[in-house]
Design a protein around this motif. Structure first.
Motif, PDB file in Angstrom:
ATOM      1  N   ASP A 502       5.099  13.895  -5.745  1.00 51.42           N
ATOM      2  CA  ASP A 502       4.566  12.881  -6.675  1.00 51.42           C
ATOM      3  C   ASP A 502       5.761  12.246  -7.384  1.00 51.42           C
ATOM      4  N   LEU A 503       6.308  11.212  -6.760  1.00 49.41           N
ATOM      5  CA  LEU A 503       7.570  10.647  -7.240  1.00 49.41           C
ATOM      6  C   LEU A 503       7.436   9.979  -8.607  1.00 49.41           C
ATOM      7  N   ASP A 504       6.206   9.632  -8.995  1.00 54.11           N
ATOM      8  CA  ASP A 504       6.003   9.057 -10.333  1.00 54.11           C
ATOM      9  C   ASP A 504       6.412  10.024 -11.440  1.00 54.11           C
ATOM     10  N   LYS A 505       6.472  11.323 -11.120  1.00 51.24           N
ATOM     11  CA  LYS A 505       6.880  12.308 -12.127  1.00 51.24           C
ATOM     12  C   LYS A 505       8.324  12.111 -12.589  1.00 51.24           C
ATOM     13  N   LEU A 506       9.112  11.351 -11.795  1.00 51.64           N
ATOM     14  CA  LEU A 506      10.493  11.066 -12.216  1.00 51.64           C
ATOM     15  C   LEU A 506      10.531  10.280 -13.519  1.00 51.64           C
ATOM     16  N   ARG A 507       9.406   9.667 -13.899  1.00 54.57           N
ATOM     17  CA  ARG A 507       9.342   8.954 -15.188  1.00 54.57           C
ATOM     18  C   ARG A 507       9.702   9.881 -16.348  1.00 54.57           C
ATOM     19  N   GLY A 508       9.547  11.179 -16.127  1.00 52.94           N
ATOM     20  CA  GLY A 508       9.911  12.152 -17.163  1.00 52.94           C
ATOM     21  C   GLY A 508      11.381  12.110 -17.538  1.00 52.94           C
ATOM     22  N   LEU A 509      12.217  11.518 -16.663  1.00 49.82           N
ATOM     23  CA  LEU A 509      13.654  11.418 -16.958  1.00 49.82           C
ATOM     24  C   LEU A 509      13.961  10.342 -17.992  1.00 49.82           C
ATOM     25  N   GLU A 510      13.039   9.396 -18.157  1.00 50.14           N
ATOM     26  CA  GLU A 510      13.310   8.270 -19.057  1.00 50.14           C
ATOM     27  C   GLU A 510      13.665   8.732 -20.467  1.00 50.14           C
ATOM     28  N   GLN A 511      13.004   9.786 -20.924  1.00 48.16           N
ATOM     29  CA  GLN A 511      13.232  10.246 -22.298  1.00 48.16           C
ATOM     30  C   GLN A 511      14.647  10.774 -22.513  1.00 48.16           C
ATOM     31  N   TYR A 512      15.358  11.042 -21.385  1.00 50.75           N
ATOM     32  CA  TYR A 512      16.724  11.558 -21.508  1.00 50.75           C
ATOM     33  C   TYR A 512      17.783  10.493 -21.223  1.00 50.75           C
ATOM     34  N   ALA A 513      17.340   9.250 -20.977  1.00 53.51           N
ATOM     35  CA  ALA A 513      18.278   8.205 -20.554  1.00 53.51           C
ATOM     36  C   ALA A 513      19.346   7.908 -21.603  1.00 53.51           C
ATOM     37  N   ASN A 514      19.022   8.089 -22.881  1.00 50.74           N
ATOM     38  CA  ASN A 514      19.999   7.840 -23.960  1.00 50.74           C
ATOM     39  C   ASN A 514      20.692   9.107 -24.439  1.00 50.74           C
ATOM     40  N   ASP A 515      20.351  10.226 -23.849  1.00 51.83           N
ATOM     41  CA  ASP A 515      20.918  11.516 -24.265  1.00 51.83           C
ATOM     42  C   ASP A 515      22.327  11.657 -23.691  1.00 51.83           C
ATOM     43  N   PHE A 518      22.759  14.557 -21.170  1.00 47.58           N
ATOM     44  CA  PHE A 518      22.161  14.333 -19.849  1.00 47.58           C
ATOM     45  C   PHE A 518      22.920  13.249 -19.088  1.00 47.58           C
ATOM     46  N   GLN A 519      23.363  12.223 -19.787  1.00 48.75           N
ATOM     47  CA  GLN A 519      24.182  11.188 -19.146  1.00 48.75           C
ATOM     48  C   GLN A 519      25.416  11.813 -18.495  1.00 48.75           C
ATOM     49  N   SER A 520      26.038  12.736 -19.210  1.00 47.21           N
ATOM     50  CA  SER A 520      27.243  13.398 -18.673  1.00 47.21           C
ATOM     51  C   SER A 520      26.912  14.217 -17.434  1.00 47.21           C
ATOM     52  N   MET A 788      21.588   2.986 -17.297  1.00 45.69           N
ATOM     53  CA  MET A 788      21.008   2.131 -16.263  1.00 45.69           C
ATOM     54  C   MET A 788      20.771   2.913 -14.976  1.00 45.69           C
ATOM     55  N   ALA A 789      21.721   3.781 -14.612  1.00 45.41           N
ATOM     56  CA  ALA A 789      21.588   4.584 -13.386  1.00 45.41           C
ATOM     57  C   ALA A 789      20.411   5.548 -13.498  1.00 45.41           C
ATOM     58  N   ILE A 790      20.290   6.201 -14.666  1.00 45.39           N
ATOM     59  CA  ILE A 790      19.177   7.138 -14.882  1.00 45.39           C
ATOM     60  C   ILE A 790      17.846   6.404 -14.807  1.00 45.39           C
ATOM     61  N   MET A 791      17.777   5.226 -15.410  1.00 46.05           N
ATOM     62  CA  MET A 791      16.523   4.450 -15.400  1.00 46.05           C
ATOM     63  C   MET A 791      16.147   4.023 -13.976  1.00 46.05           C
ATOM     64  N   ASN A 792      17.127   3.741 -13.135  1.00 48.28           N
ATOM     65  CA  ASN A 792      16.829   3.407 -11.742  1.00 48.28           C
ATOM     66  C   ASN A 792      16.180   4.583 -11.031  1.00 48.28           C
ATOM     67  N   THR A 793      16.763   5.772 -11.181  1.00 43.86           N
ATOM     68  CA  THR A 793      16.168   6.957 -10.556  1.00 43.86           C
ATOM     69  C   THR A 793      14.772   7.223 -11.117  1.00 43.86           C
ATOM     70  N   ALA A 794      14.630   7.105 -12.437  1.00 39.10           N
ATOM     71  CA  ALA A 794      13.372   7.461 -13.098  1.00 39.10           C
ATOM     72  C   ALA A 794      12.216   6.546 -12.711  1.00 39.10           C
ATOM     73  N   ARG A 795      12.529   5.297 -12.358  1.00 39.67           N
ATOM     74  CA  ARG A 795      11.456   4.312 -12.172  1.00 39.67           C
ATOM     75  C   ARG A 795      11.213   3.928 -10.712  1.00 39.67           C
ATOM     76  N   MET A 796      11.606   4.780  -9.796  1.00 39.45           N
ATOM     77  CA  MET A 796      11.445   4.458  -8.374  1.00 39.45           C
ATOM     78  C   MET A 796      10.207   5.083  -7.746  1.00 39.45           C
ATOM     79  N   GLY A 797       9.313   5.609  -8.597  1.00 36.49           N
ATOM     80  CA  GLY A 797       8.124   6.291  -8.068  1.00 36.49           C
ATOM     81  C   GLY A 797       7.290   5.445  -7.126  1.00 36.49           C
ATOM     82  N   LYS A 798       7.172   4.150  -7.413  1.00 38.60           N
ATOM     83  CA  LYS A 798       6.357   3.265  -6.570  1.00 38.60           C
ATOM     84  C   LYS A 798       6.827   3.269  -5.126  1.00 38.60           C
TER      85      LYS A 798
END
Length: 820
Positions: A502-515, A518-520, A788-798
């Motif tokens: 269920d690739l939509d679950k990657l949306r869970g990474l969004e909350q860490y995009a500014n951390d 996690f960025q490191s 930006m890289a994290i958001m790309n991974t997080a939002r590719m569920g579609k």
């Protein structure tokens, strides 16, 4: 172990049990002991151990499908770009961790062993890779399915560079065999080609056409099990190998003619010898048409055999069988199914055609008119004389419908006709596919819109509702879990497992995009993957690259519309700027290419030579202090893509707007945290919608702007004259500066750009160049780039192929899952 449905295995899945199984296969299947076994022996034994479990589930799956008399989808494709199956099979069997531990205890590791596998390169590019992703998703979603194709002895070709030029060598992937396939000689089937049609009386006194004479070919099937992930379903891919019905002519041999004795065998085996023979020649065209007919004719007989096992009434055929045509290559199946019903089973035309048109669905993969298959009527007459008669009859009845809808409209008849009139009449296979199918789908929202508005507007008007969109997808099992274990582990550590199905679950990474932490971690994974790729580049082509540089990647088939030469012009512009201003503040870049050009495509091969020659020059120039490197990795294939994709920072998706149907490389790269620089073409449009405008770099003209410019009359020379930097780099390519030993060898590319430029490279250059300045600024801002890289991974569920196949199943095939 992955969670699975109720299923009791007879195989011990524990680490000790798997060690014993591997050693047993080493001893009893390969006749080796642990002291003399090579790495290849260990790989084979481990593969056979995994295959044991997969086959156990495959038998249970086929039993369940037979018991429930399930409707199946049959995926017809001339290409299946499967790549290596080792890691995917271990993940899908749910034994990856156990096998890894078992091998470690025996002093081995999975990474070393998987390198022993040769890519199953039964495809050319995106079309074949899509088919492979779809097979994975069909099994993962418990959908009853069989893939059908050709068991090519040689893949596309093995690519080498000699003095920068592409050289094609045989891709003998089957030289040492493969542990994944099972030959099924008991299901061999015989098909006919060539010959003539005679009118004869049948047993009821009716005058009927009969296809006689010609040549018989035997199709022998090889099955490759396709396991689903996190489920017990194992479907299969059936590939047909061509053989002569009689292996040996003893009479000829006894006369002393050994060559004559085996001639028929050699000619028959040529059909499945090589993927895509060069169709510049008449013999190449003939072989390609024979290939297409051979595999669909074998497959339809196989489907008939399976259908008749559980069903009696032909009227039920569409209720149990859906056939998806992957592009026009298998389109002759429409006519063959009609011929079987009408000629061999004596079914009335109307009934037969009704069943045919309820069975087939067609996926269109191109908007390029020159890429839509056509065969000359004389060639059809020679190879498939009865099918040509049936095509003319199909067309006659089709045009009667056109006349009824638009009386006296000659233009519409000409546009909608399956037969293209001209000096030589041509059979339009795309038109046949539209007329003979109940569904026609595009592979991205923009592509489907253009399909209806520009390529087939009259068909869309004639068959309202037949056209629909199914945006392509990729399997996250291969294109994240298996190819990027570091990132997969980080994701599961942060949001848990389950995203693999269920690739939509990657949306869970969004909350860490500014951390920052996690960025490191995220960028440390990227850096480690870049270090691995840098090592491969050094080993394969001897070029040292800096893993801290921006890895700018364009990996795909080499074609003018994909515009690798636009990328090259920008590289030259950057190089020139650095030479003229050594203090220019730009982020160091490594430009990474990998692509094959079709053997007969001279301009594409010229572009390869240009990239290699420019790269050689830049890489050796001490003045730029390694701030630019150009790398062209030879022999692009799935296993190489699996190493490049996780290491990419920037994904080049720069096709001319309106030319790329979808693209799937764009999805793979974005899923692995690469940012896209691209035109609003194909699936790029939907990627932008998903990841957000702030997380993608869009450049170039829109479809509407391209259309307006072409309509006005595109003059590339005007753009060339108006832009000093552009003019300088185009002239630089056309000079002998980069090819002093081969004067004039790049002139073709330069002249094409200035005087022809069919894909508007010069018109888009400035916008593309400006976007790269934005890329440079973003890359220097490390926290921004990481987000930006994290958001790309997080939002590719579609863009999971599970979503795509789920839509095919519910909206086109009306196919229900069957749990094993």
């Amino acid at each position: 172990m992955s969670e699975s449905a109720q299923f009791t295995s007879a195989i011990d899945h524990s680490v000790p049990g798997l060690k014993k199984l591997i050693k047993n296969h080493l001893k009893f299947s390969l006749a080796r002991d642990t002291q003399t076994a090579s790495r290849r022996d260990w790989w084979l034994a481990t593969s056979k151990a995994a295959q044991s479990l997969i086959i156990e589930r495959m038998i249970a799956t086929q039993t369940a499908h037979h018991r429930t008399n399930a409707k199946r989808v049959y995926y017809f494709s001339l290409e299946f770009l499967m790549g290596r199956l080792f890691s995917n099979s271990l993940y899908s069997a749910g034994i990856f961790d156990e096998i890894e531990l078992a091998l470690q205890e025996m002093g081995l590791d999975t990474e070393t062993l998987r390198k022993e596998e040769y890519d199953m390169a039964l495809g050319n590019g995106g079309l074949g890779r899509l088919a492979a992703c779809f097979l994975d998703s069909l099994a993962t979603l418990d959908l009853p399915a069989v893939g059908y194709g050709i068991h090519y002895q040689y893949g596309l070709f093995k690519q080498e560079f000699r003095n920068g030029h592409q050289v094609e060598l045989p891709d003998a992937w089957l030289t040492y065999g493969t542990p994944w396939e099972i030959v099924r000689p008991e299901h061999s089937t015989e098909v006919q080609v060539f010959g003539q049609v005679e009118n004869v009386f049948d047993d009821r006194g009716n005058y009927v056409p009969r296809w006689t004479g010609g040549k018989k070919i035997l199709g022998v099937p090889y099955d490759i099990p396709i396991p689903g992930f996190g489920t017990n379903t194992v479907n299969f891919l059936r590939l047909w190998e061509s053989r002569a019905p009689e292996e040996f002519d003893f009479e000829a041999f006894n006369r002393g003619g050994y060559g004559e004795a085996v001639r028929e065998k050699n000619v028959s085996e040529t059909i499945s010898k090589v993927l895509y023979p060069n169709d510049k020649t008449e013999s190449g065209k003939e072989l390609r048409l024979v290939q297409q007919y051979f595999f669909v004719a074998c497959s339809l007989r196989d489907i008939f055999r399976r259908f008749r096992k559980d069903n009696e009434a032909w009227e039920d055929f569409p209720e149990k069988v859906a056939i998806q045509l992957n592009d026009t290559h298998p389109a002759i199946a429409i006519v063959e199914l009609l011929r079987l019903f009408h000629d061999e089973y004596g079914m009335a035309w109307e009934k037969a055609w009704s069943i045919v048109t309820k069975t087939f669905a067609y996926t269109n993969h191109t908007l390029l008119p020159e890429a839509l298959e056509k065969w000359s009527v004389p060639l059809f007459q020679k190879v498939l004389p009865r099918h040509l008669q049936l095509i003319f009859e199909i067309n006659k009845r089709h045009l009667e419908q056109v006349e009824a809808k638009w009386p006296g409209d000659v233009h519409r008849k000409r546009v909608l006709s399956i037969i293209e009139e001209g000096h030589v009449q041509m059979v339009r296979m795309a038109h046949l596919s539209v007329v003979g199918s109940f569904s026609v789908n595009g592979v991205a929202a923009l592509h489907t819109q253009l399909l209806k508005a520009e390529l087939f507007p009259e068909f869309d008007e004639m068959f309202p509702g037949k056209f629909n969109n199914k945006t392509n997808g990729i399997t996250p099992r291969r294109w994240l879990l298996a190819c990027n274990p570091r990132l997969s582990t980080l994701i599961s550590k942060k949001i848990g497992t389950g995203w693999e199905r269920d690739l939509d679950k990657l949306r869970g990474l969004e909350q860490y995009a500014n951390d920052p932490d996690f960025q490191s971690e995220f960028m440390a994974v990227k850096h480690a993957n870049k270090v691995d790729l840098a090592r491969i580049i050094k080993t394969q082509i001897g070029i040292s690259v800096n893993p801290a540089a921006l890895f700018d990647v364009q990996i795909k088939r080499l074609h003018e519309y994909k515009r690798q030469h636009l990328n090259l012009l920008h590289i030259l512009a950057l190089y020139r700027r650095l030479l003229q201003n050594p203090d220019l503040d730009i982020a160091p870049r490594v430009f990474i290419f990998s692509a094959k050009a079709a053997p007969g495509y001279d301009l594409a091969k010229c572009i390869i030579k240009a990239i290699n020659s420019v790269g050689t020059h830049i890489n050796a120039d001490k003045r730029i202090n390694d701030r630019l490197k150009v790398v062209f990795l030879p022999n692009y294939r799935v296993s190489l893509a699996q190493r490049i994709v996780p290491a990419a920072d920037l994904s080049e998706q720069i096709s001319t707007a309106g030319k790329e149907a979808s693209g799937t490389g764009n999805m793979k790269l974005a899923l692995n945290g690469a940012l896209t620089i691209g035109t609003l073409d194909g699936a790029n449009v939907e990627i932008r919608e998903e990841v957000g405008e702030e997380n993608i770099f869009i450049c170039g003209m829109t479809v509407e702007e391209v259309t307006a410019l072409v309509k006005k009359g595109y003059r590339p020379h005007d753009f060339y004259m108006a832009n000093e930097e552009l003019r300088a780099v185009v002239d630089w390519i056309g000079s002998n500066y980069f090819t002093p030993d081969e004067p004039g060898c790049l002139r073709m590319l330069c002249d094409n750009l200035i005087y022809n430029d069919p894909f508007l490279v010069l018109a888009d250059f400035q916008s593309y160049s400006d976007s790269h300045k934005l890329v440079d600024a973003a890359f220097k801002d490390k926290p921004r780039w990481a987000k930006m890289a994290i958001m790309n991974t997080a939002r590719m569920g579609k863009f999971s192929s599970d979503r795509t196949i789920g839509q095919y199943a519910s909206e086109i095939w009306k196919l229900d899952p069957v749990k094993v």
